[in-house]
Every structure is written in C-alpha cells, then in structure tokens.
Design an enzyme around this catalytic site. Structure first.
Site, short mmCIF file in Angstrom:
data_model
loop_
_atom_site.label_atom_id
_atom_site.label_comp_id
_atom_site.label_asym_id
_atom_site.label_seq_id
_atom_site.Cartn_x
_atom_site.Cartn_y
_atom_site.Cartn_z
N TYR A 140 0.82 -1.22 0.00
CA TYR A 140 0.00 0.00 0.00
C TYR A 140 0.86 1.27 0.00
O TYR A 140 0.35 2.36 -0.18
CB TYR A 140 -0.95 0.01 1.21
CG TYR A 140 -2.01 -1.08 1.17
CD1 TYR A 140 -2.40 -1.66 -0.02
CD2 TYR A 140 -2.62 -1.52 2.33
CE1 TYR A 140 -3.35 -2.66 -0.06
CE2 TYR A 140 -3.58 -2.53 2.31
CZ TYR A 140 -3.94 -3.08 1.10
OH TYR A 140 -4.89 -4.08 1.05
N LYS A 191 3.76 -15.31 1.35
CA LYS A 191 3.76 -16.15 0.14
C LYS A 191 5.22 -16.35 -0.27
O LYS A 191 5.64 -15.91 -1.36
CB LYS A 191 2.95 -15.47 -0.97
CG LYS A 191 1.45 -15.43 -0.71
CD LYS A 191 0.75 -16.71 -1.08
CE LYS A 191 0.67 -16.91 -2.57
NZ LYS A 191 0.12 -18.24 -2.92
N ASP A 223 -2.41 -18.04 1.38
CA ASP A 223 -3.63 -18.59 0.76
C ASP A 223 -4.11 -19.80 1.55
O ASP A 223 -5.31 -19.96 1.81
CB ASP A 223 -3.40 -18.95 -0.72
CG ASP A 223 -2.15 -19.76 -0.97
OD1 ASP A 223 -1.27 -19.81 -0.08
OD2 ASP A 223 -2.03 -20.36 -2.05
N ASP A 247 -4.90 -7.26 5.77
CA ASP A 247 -6.14 -6.55 5.47
C ASP A 247 -7.24 -7.58 5.17
O ASP A 247 -8.35 -7.53 5.72
CB ASP A 247 -5.88 -5.67 4.24
CG ASP A 247 -6.96 -4.63 4.02
OD1 ASP A 247 -7.91 -4.60 4.83
OD2 ASP A 247 -6.88 -3.88 3.04
N ASP A 251 -10.27 -9.17 8.03
CA ASP A 251 -11.70 -9.00 7.74
C ASP A 251 -12.39 -10.37 7.70
O ASP A 251 -13.51 -10.52 8.19
CB ASP A 251 -11.91 -8.29 6.40
CG ASP A 251 -11.99 -6.78 6.57
OD1 ASP A 251 -11.58 -6.32 7.66
OD2 ASP A 251 -12.43 -6.09 5.65
#
Ligand code: NAD
Length: 367
Positions: A140, A191, A223, A247, A251
């Site tokens: 980000y 990852k 994942d 993020d 959630d």
C-alpha cells in the site's frame, strides 16, 4: 499514574464512549485503577470547532499519553469536504504520527453469539485468536506505484511490495510479545513460495524468534492461511502477516464472529520510555449515522477496545479478563442490543442498559 486520551469523535462514537467511561469509573472505584484521563475532539467534531479533523494540540496530547481510545469518525455531513479535511484523515494522521505499525485485530467468538457466524457453531464457538497486521509499509506504500503507459501505449497499473528487515522485525516482535500474554503460539503468513518479500519475511521472523524460544512459531502460505481460517480457526492463537494479507485475513477472521458492534482493535507502535508501546485503541465499526441518537448502538466493541488497553498498555491482565468474562456472562444471559437480535431470541436492551448489565456483573466481583 497511567494516562489515557479519549477521543469520542462523531455519530455513535460519543454515545459508546459515555458507556466506556462508566466502565472505567467502575474500575477506578472498585479495583484501584489509576488513570489520568483527558478528552478531546477528533474527526467531524474537531472540524466543526477548529476547521481541521485533528488539531495540533490534540496530536501533541496523543504523543504524550500511554494510550489513545478513539470512538469513531465521519458522517454524511462531512462527505463533500476536501480529502484532507475529511474526518477519516484524522485517523490516518494519528496512525502515521504515532507510527503505529502493528494493527491488532482479535477475533473472539462469544458462545452466546456463535449462531451469528456463517460457519458451524462448533467451528467458531469459543474462538479467540488475534491477527497482527503490519500497518505502515508493504504494497500500500511501496514505490514505484501508479498507472503508466507501456512502450506500446497500453496502460499498466503498478504497485510495489517492499519490506525492509527492520519493518518485519518490529512487527514480529509485537506478535511474539503478544503471544507471551496469550497461549504462546505464533503463525506467520506470507507467500514465500512466489514472492521474494515473503522469503525475507519468513527469514526475519525466524531470526527474531531466536529471542522468543518459549513461543511456538509456525509458518504458513497466506492462501492456505485463508483456507485454514474458515476450516479450523481454533488451530491459531496469534497470526502475524503483512499489510495486504493482513487486510484480507483480518476481515475474514472478523466475520467468523458475527456483528460489527462486537469488534475491538488496537494499533501499537514502538516502545516508549515508560516501557509501554505507543497505542491507539478503537472499535472496528464506524460512526453508524443510520442509528445515531437512537440508543441502539452496541457499546461492546468500544468497551472491548478499552479491555485491550487494560491488557496491552496498562498490564492490567486480571481486570481485562474480568471485564471480558462479565461481557460474556451478559451475552449468555440473553441481553442484546438491536444488532445482536436474531428473531425473538434474547431481551432487547438499549446502549446504556447493556452497560448497566455489564456493571451489574462487575459488581459481583467488587473488592
Ligand atoms: P459503520 O461501521 O458506521 O456502519 C455499518 C453498519 O453497521 C450500519 O448499519 C451501522 O448501524 C452498523 N453498526 C456499526 N457499529 C455499530 C454498533 N456499535 N452497534 C450497532 N450497529 C452498528 O460503517 P459505514 O456505514 O460504512 O460508515 C459510516 C461512517 O463511518 C462513514 O463516514 C465512514 O467513513 C465512517 N467510518 C469510520 C470508521 C472509524 O472511525 N474507524 C470506520 C469505518 C467507517
């Protein structure tokens, strides 16, 4: 004496904060909690008075105190303001100026609310995990970024995942320190199979772990982590991950537990002279203009945010556990603000009477 800056903000922010102050008063009166409290404006409320969502003096105070407790900011009245004057800018500025790089999002499923989850009751009932998300770096913020043109005049969107060793190290330390206060398990997610930043993340977390041998460390590809979170979330205790994966995963984990009105959070930074981390605590929810002024707001997310402050800023573990267990008992007895009502089950209560019920439970544990 420890210090706390309270920033109620806008919409239901001030409504839930009044309830938190009643809880704080209970601990001051009955458990000898010593807390010097100051209160100030933030967000739209600060804009109305000062023409800015975060006054310099408020920021100065935030930098001085042991912890900040924020309600919520924003509302339709401020939607047409310039980007830099919007209430939400205050949050970003506070996080940046306090350098709050570790975002702590617990996902805790109270037994009484297990049917709110979209997962089966036995998978989520009793769930109590924490996700530590790196908050100030990664994709980000990485450069280069933007939308450019290629040589063949095609548009290309670019973002860069970038992490320095020190950025990974400090958030890993936050996760291990947190695990010390819990069941002592950390799972790091990245990852590393396809991203070099993930390879470095895994290496640095493992290096930091040498100073935390009492903590059990595991690594997982993000994942697979997402899959495991919905398959068997109770296998985790503390999960540490980068900004982007955090993020999404936080959630996802939040929704394991049901209502937005139940979710607290903390953002922690570096250790101050006092030996405590810089910290800001806030409910995950926003200012909820649709229910403002109707005594419908669930105060529990904000009360649980204060409980996190007791735990992580004031080392008041016993009092934090007491508060959490009293909330659990109130829910088990069936008291529900409107957001927690499911059909006819439970007794509907207002914002203030939910707090009354929690205080009644606390009264059972007076010294
Ligand atoms: P919201 O979280 O305010 O509300 C979403 C829904 O959840 C609404 O139906 C609301 O009534 C309900 N809800 C939220 N908190 C609740 C509570 N404690 N008890 C009962 N019900 C609750 O999100 P939104 O509607 O997207 O945003 C409203 C405003 O809040 C916007 O201005 C937004 O920018 C701002 N916002 C602020 C924060 C923050 O301060 N951290 C976070 C998100 C949104």
């Amino acid at each position: 004496m420890s210090s706390l800056l309270i920033l109620p903000g806008d919409g239901i922010g001030p409504e839930v904060m009044v309830e938190v102050r009643r809880i704080i008063e209970w601990f001051v009166k009955n458990k000898g909690l010593q807390l010097e409290i100051t209160e100030d404006l933030v967000g739209g409320a600060a804009f109305d008075k000062h023409g800015t969502p975060l006054h310099e003096k408020t920021l100065e105070k935030a930098l001085e105190v042991d912890a900040v407790l924020l309600g919520a900011v924003g509302g339709p009245k401020y939607d047409s303001l310039d980007f830099n004057l919007k209430p939400e800018r205050a949050l970003l500025k506070l996080r940046k100026e306090l350098d709050l790089y570790a975002n702590i999002r617990p996902a805790q499923c109270f037994d009484a609310l297990a049917s709110f989850s979209s997962l089966k009751r036995d998978i989520v009932s009793g769930l109590d995990i924490v996700i530590v998300r790196e908050l100030t770096s990664g994709i980000y913020f990485g450069e280069p970024r933007g939308i450019q043109k290629t040589d063949s005049n095609e548009r290309v969107g670019i973002n860069t995942q970038r992490y320095t060793e020190s950025e990974i190290k400090r958030v890993a330390i936050s996760a291990f320190e947190l695990a010390k206060k819990r069941s002592g398990k950390v799972c790091s997610m990245e990852k590393a199979n396809v991203m070099e930043s993930g390879v470095l993340w895994r290496e640095v977390v493992s290096e930091v772990h040498r100073d935390f041998q009492e903590i059990e460390l595991s690594h997982m590809y993000a994942d697979n982590g997402a899959m495991q979170l919905v398959r068997d979330p109770k296998q985790f205790d503390v999960i540490v991950t980068d900004n982007l994966f955090g993020d999404i995963l936080s959630d996802c984990a939040a929704m394991l537990t049901g209502s937005l009105g139940m979710l607290p959070s903390a953002s922690l930074g570096s250790i101050m002279e006092s030996g405590k981390p810089r910290a800001m605590y806030e409910p995950v929810h926003g200012s909820a203009p649709d229910i403002t002024g109707q005594s419908k707001a669930n105060p529990i997310a904000c009360i649980l945010s204060f409980s996190m402050a007791l735990r992580y800023s004031y080392s008041e573990l016993e009092n934090a556990n007491l508060l959490d267990s009293c909330i659990e008992k109130v829910l088990a007895k069936g008291y529900r603000t409107p957001d927690l009502m499911m059909g006819e089950e439970g007794e509907l209560v207002s914002t203030a009477s939910m707090t009354d019920k929690i205080i009644n439970e606390l009264d059972e544990h007076k010294q």
